[in-house]
Design an enzyme around this catalytic site. Structure first.
Site, PDB file in Angstrom:
ATOM      1  N   HIS A  67      32.344 -60.319  -1.941  1.00  0.00           N
ATOM      2  CA  HIS A  67      31.170 -60.155  -2.795  1.00  0.00           C
ATOM      3  C   HIS A  67      30.315 -59.022  -2.231  1.00  0.00           C
ATOM      4  CE1 HIS A  67      31.175 -64.410  -4.825  1.00  0.00           C
ATOM      5  NE2 HIS A  67      32.375 -63.863  -4.804  1.00  0.00           N
ATOM      6  N   CYS A 104      25.266 -66.008  -4.473  1.00  0.00           N
ATOM      7  CA  CYS A 104      25.939 -67.297  -4.611  1.00  0.00           C
ATOM      8  C   CYS A 104      25.780 -68.041  -3.281  1.00  0.00           C
ATOM      9  CB  CYS A 104      27.414 -67.089  -4.978  1.00  0.00           C
ATOM     10  SG  CYS A 104      28.493 -66.715  -3.571  1.00  0.00           S
ATOM     11  N   GLU A 160      27.249 -58.775  -1.347  1.00  0.00           N
ATOM     12  CA  GLU A 160      26.392 -59.093  -0.198  1.00  0.00           C
ATOM     13  C   GLU A 160      27.201 -59.211   1.089  1.00  0.00           C
ATOM     14  OE1 GLU A 160      26.606 -60.717  -3.093  1.00  0.00           O
ATOM     15  OE2 GLU A 160      24.684 -61.547  -3.734  1.00  0.00           O
ATOM     16  N   CYS A 173      27.219 -66.218  -0.238  1.00  0.00           N
ATOM     17  CA  CYS A 173      26.475 -65.031   0.215  1.00  0.00           C
ATOM     18  C   CYS A 173      25.112 -65.420   0.780  1.00  0.00           C
ATOM     19  CB  CYS A 173      26.333 -64.055  -0.937  1.00  0.00           C
ATOM     20  SG  CYS A 173      27.929 -63.403  -1.479  1.00  0.00           S
TER      21      CYS A 173
END
Lengths: 155, 155
Positions: free
Chosen positions: B52, B82, B54, B85
């Site tokens: 992801h 999420c 991040e 992260c």
């Protein structure tokens, strides 16, 4: 067989105490009866706070499978996954998770997994990391463009 | 300045819709007024469900800093992190988080972040991924050995 695979994860955790790559945690991923990936905590040696045993194992298993999903796979981990690793297991779509030590046992030796589970449920303004929702104009443009692209792949 | 850095994260998200490396998400990490790392979602191109925006940015920032913690750093991300992260940001000890789009907006285009937050709070037996706590004898040996090692480093 669960006991055998889980013991492998525990053995990796134990070896890592000697090795010193990071915390005392290990994980293996099993598919069709084979261990397809191993992982142990490498936070310290890799200077990577995301290098928990489960993340390392999931990344290795996906690399081996050539796919970002792991259907039919079981994640064996020496300790209960922290929220980062548990969410990663969901994103990877593993079929099962088996763990030995609880988050309370990790907390007893100084790891914050248990607190982290609570923290993630707090309203933004109550969290220990100051968090700001700043809805800029047209911030959702990438989301709308992605949705409008008929070729987009979901994961 | 928050608006400028956050817009950088949104621009990375937008560029990724064209690039197609993964979902429409971007992030930057700022330290002392400088962007020290960028990230965008690379789940599809990297076959890595943990890639992801991040996580990619946190790993890059830590690599640049040569440390697994990011004190004084702010994580700007185009969409609300999420649970994976967000927990990673805690493990990295970032100082602040700023985001533009909400988890509800991500859900509206088909991402499961919102469900995932709920899932992580469920008792094991109610989760969608079958999860088994199997406390093998001496499973906590690595934890005890780690704690007994006076040289152990915390993270």
């Amino acid at each position: 067989m669960d006991e055998i695979y889980l013991q492998c994860a525990i053995d990796l955790a134990s070896a890592n105490v000697t090795r010193g790559d990071g915390g005392p945690f290990g994980a293996v991923i099993v598919c069709d009866g084979d261990i397809i990936a191993e992982g142990w905590n490498r936070v310290i040696v890799a200077n990577d706070p995301t290098a928990h045993a489960e993340i390392v194992a999931i990344r290795a298993a996906c690399s081996r499978k050539g796919h970002f999903h792991l259907p039919g796979c079981t994640l064996y981990t020496s300790s209960e996954p922290c929220p980062m690793c548990l969410a990663a297991a969901y994103w990877a779509r593993v079929e099962r998770i088996v763990f030995a030590n609880s988050r309370e046992q990790a907390a007893a030796i100084g790891f914050c997994d248990e607190n982290l589970y609570g923290e993630l449920q707090l309203p933004l303004q109550q969290r220990h990391i100051a968090t700001c929702h700043l809805p800029l104009p047209d911030a959702d443009l990438p989301l709308r463009r992605w949705l409008a692209n008929p070729g987009h792949r979901c994961y």
